[in-house]
Scaffold this active site. Sequence first.
Site, PDB file in Angstrom:
ATOM      1  N   CYS A  53       0.621  -1.059  -0.045  1.00 16.11           N
ATOM      2  CA  CYS A  53       0.412  -0.212  -0.276  1.00 16.11           C
ATOM      3  C   CYS A  53       1.190   0.869   0.459  1.00 16.11           C
ATOM      4  O   CYS A  53       0.438   2.299   0.014  1.00 16.11           O
ATOM      5  CB  CYS A  53      -0.835  -0.269   1.123  1.00 16.11           C
ATOM      6  SG  CYS A  53      -2.161  -1.265   1.747  1.00 16.11           S
ATOM      7  N   ASP A  85      -3.348  -3.467   7.349  1.00 19.62           N
ATOM      8  CA  ASP A  85      -4.599  -3.667   7.964  1.00 19.62           C
ATOM      9  C   ASP A  85      -4.916  -5.242   7.196  1.00 19.62           C
ATOM     10  O   ASP A  85      -4.655  -6.408   7.980  1.00 19.62           O
ATOM     11  CB  ASP A  85      -5.548  -3.049   7.562  1.00 19.62           C
ATOM     12  CG  ASP A  85      -5.668  -2.211   7.995  1.00 19.62           C
ATOM     13  OD1 ASP A  85      -4.976  -1.184   8.679  1.00 19.62           O
ATOM     14  OD2 ASP A  85      -6.671  -1.336   8.603  1.00 19.62           O
ATOM     15  N   ASP A 127      -4.844   1.773   4.874  1.00 23.07           N
ATOM     16  CA  ASP A 127      -6.133   2.914   5.512  1.00 23.07           C
ATOM     17  C   ASP A 127      -5.757   4.415   6.571  1.00 23.07           C
ATOM     18  O   ASP A 127      -6.212   5.005   6.745  1.00 23.07           O
ATOM     19  CB  ASP A 127      -6.935   1.307   5.990  1.00 23.07           C
ATOM     20  CG  ASP A 127      -7.168   0.535   5.594  1.00 23.07           C
ATOM     21  OD1 ASP A 127      -7.108   0.490   4.399  1.00 23.07           O
ATOM     22  OD2 ASP A 127      -7.971   0.015   5.960  1.00 23.07           O
ATOM     23  N   LYS A 128      -5.152   3.941   7.821  1.00 21.76           N
ATOM     24  CA  LYS A 128      -4.910   4.712   8.612  1.00 21.76           C
ATOM     25  C   LYS A 128      -4.365   6.154   8.423  1.00 21.76           C
ATOM     26  O   LYS A 128      -3.991   6.645   9.194  1.00 21.76           O
ATOM     27  CB  LYS A 128      -4.328   3.551  10.380  1.00 21.76           C
ATOM     28  CG  LYS A 128      -5.925   2.779  10.443  1.00 21.76           C
ATOM     29  CD  LYS A 128      -7.218   3.207  10.713  1.00 21.76           C
ATOM     30  CE  LYS A 128      -7.739   2.029  10.509  1.00 21.76           C
ATOM     31  NZ  LYS A 128      -7.744   0.900   9.376  1.00 21.76           N
ATOM     32  N   CYS A 198      -5.503  -1.440  -1.208  1.00 24.36           N
ATOM     33  CA  CYS A 198      -6.348  -2.687  -1.902  1.00 24.36           C
ATOM     34  C   CYS A 198      -7.778  -1.598  -3.036  1.00 24.36           C
ATOM     35  O   CYS A 198      -7.932  -0.414  -2.781  1.00 24.36           O
ATOM     36  CB  CYS A 198      -7.254  -2.194  -0.534  1.00 24.36           C
ATOM     37  SG  CYS A 198      -6.359  -3.018   0.874  1.00 24.36           S
ATOM     38  N   GLU A 448     -10.442  -4.864  12.943  1.00 25.31           N
ATOM     39  CA  GLU A 448     -11.159  -5.313  11.965  1.00 25.31           C
ATOM     40  C   GLU A 448     -11.770  -6.655  11.922  1.00 25.31           C
ATOM     41  O   GLU A 448     -11.088  -7.374  11.940  1.00 25.31           O
ATOM     42  CB  GLU A 448     -10.891  -4.694  10.601  1.00 25.31           C
ATOM     43  CG  GLU A 448     -10.057  -2.880  10.437  1.00 25.31           C
ATOM     44  CD  GLU A 448      -9.991  -2.928   9.243  1.00 25.31           C
ATOM     45  OE1 GLU A 448     -10.478  -1.768   9.326  1.00 25.31           O
ATOM     46  OE2 GLU A 448     -10.173  -4.193   8.813  1.00 25.31           O
ATOM     47  N   SER A 474     -13.743  -4.469   7.876  1.00 25.31           N
ATOM     48  CA  SER A 474     -12.742  -3.777   7.077  1.00 25.31           C
ATOM     49  C   SER A 474     -13.708  -3.118   5.767  1.00 25.31           C
ATOM     50  O   SER A 474     -14.750  -3.484   5.848  1.00 25.31           O
ATOM     51  CB  SER A 474     -12.434  -4.978   6.716  1.00 25.31           C
ATOM     52  OG  SER A 474     -11.528  -5.015   4.688  1.00 25.31           O
TER      53      SER A 474
END
Length: 559
Positions: A53, A85, A127-128, A198, A448, A474
Amino acid sequence: MSEIPGKTRSSAITDGPSRAPARSMLKAVGFDDEALRRPIIGVANTWTEIGPCNYHLRDLAKEVKAGIHAAGGTPMEFNTVSISDGITMGTEGMKTSLISREVIADSIELVARGNLFDGIVILVGCDKTIPGGVMALVRLNIPGLVLYGGSIAPGQWNGKDVTIQDVFEAVGTHAAHQMTDEQLCALEDVACPGPGACGGQFTANTMSTVCELLGVSPMAANGVPAMAAEKPNVAKQAGELLLDLVRRDVRPRQIVTKQAIENAIAAVASTGGSTNAVLHLLAIAHEADIDLQLEDFDRVSERTPLLADLKPGGQFVATDLYRAGGLELVVKRLKEAGLLHTEAMTVTGQTIGEVADTAQETAGQQVVRPVSDPITPTGGLVILRGNLAPDGCVVKVAGHALAEHRGPARVFDSEEATFEAVEAGRIQAGDVVVIRYEGPQGGPGMREMLAVTAAIVGAGLGESVALLTDGRFSGATRGMMAGHVAPEAARGGPIAIVRDGDMILFDEKNRVLQLDVSDDEIAARLAEWRAPEPRFKRGVMAKYARLVSSAAQGAVTTV
């Protein structure tokens, strides 16, 4: 103070005889007098080589810095943390993911405040890093923008596009003896073909969508895929744009308004985005001192049609959206439907309404439906309340056909215990799976549940089993799944006293999550309940558990 346009903060670090020691140290790493006379721009990088990512962000940072330098600024790059994640999912390591959002925001804030940057570009991927970056940007309130590294390309397996979602669901299929070891290995080998986040409208792409609708990312920049030939130029342009923001002293809180947040919610709803957008937008609104409630998500989603046919609930991936006309096309549809606050500003200097007018739809595309022919007439998110979730919970309705479900509770006090039961075939059609003590405080870190939810879908139970948890989901989760149940079990919420066999009702139409137990019985069980011992007694996990707020307030850690 310096008279150089835009050098309004860093002069306190670089200017005057008393700052000779600071200049000496900066010259040691290659900054000369000319560089130090320019506006100093922080480049916050969330690069890591742990997973795809953020893996390519070092290369993008070079282009951002080239753009900053060409526009008359001096870039100074620094790094912060990132948790993947997809890699940590289903393990104890996943507890660190949401906690990392706070560490990312705090660390960017510290470096930017400490070095008195005149502006900042924040490079994000998994994500974060995205919400953490936006939280820091709004908290600092200095000229800046967020640039997303872009989506991964889909893999190819058996003649179809696949993503990491397919691998997670294949675990359940494999456990149900409907997939061989060799097939599972072949799928895992190809699902992630290179750098990028993703590939569906999972949390990373959902939060990228949020950034563009909030106006803190240049529209059309984030949607360019990670490995597309245009991405380096997009990064350079972002660096150049940042200097314009610095010279005009455009601040994030001028851009991140309640109207901008409602635009972001509408885009999430219309694209079937992740429930994590609720948690993160609440946190961003908190940083911006904007009043945002769970009901705002329900209100906006209820009036917004689901238009984009994207995974996990649909059939297309992020690169398909890019080829169809990009997020600009979604924004155009929202404007056509009268669902866009068109006067909201963006970092480009255009209003979001003006951005909508630039959309170019690819002839014959099937990814984004016309307003007259939505996938569903209302958006992808609903908020449920009831005696089991007095402070609310979040359900993503995109991706499943059920609107109501009533069944017996199957109660587990951890994600691991639940996953074991699914793999062993102990979850039956009609059950309501309850996973508790996975909330912000109880986890800690609000894991998640993709490993569990994907295994349920992979076992063929996605339309016959419901699930609720005080943890998170998720963006790749699909099915009747209620997350963020509040108050959480560790705080004595009613989810803590559910017993095996209790009947639970999901009623999406009437926005109800109800435990079929009398008020007196609930009160009696709560009177007997005792809080479990904290799982961590020291370190960052313990600190987070002591400070974190409810998921209904965004799980923020301000005191």
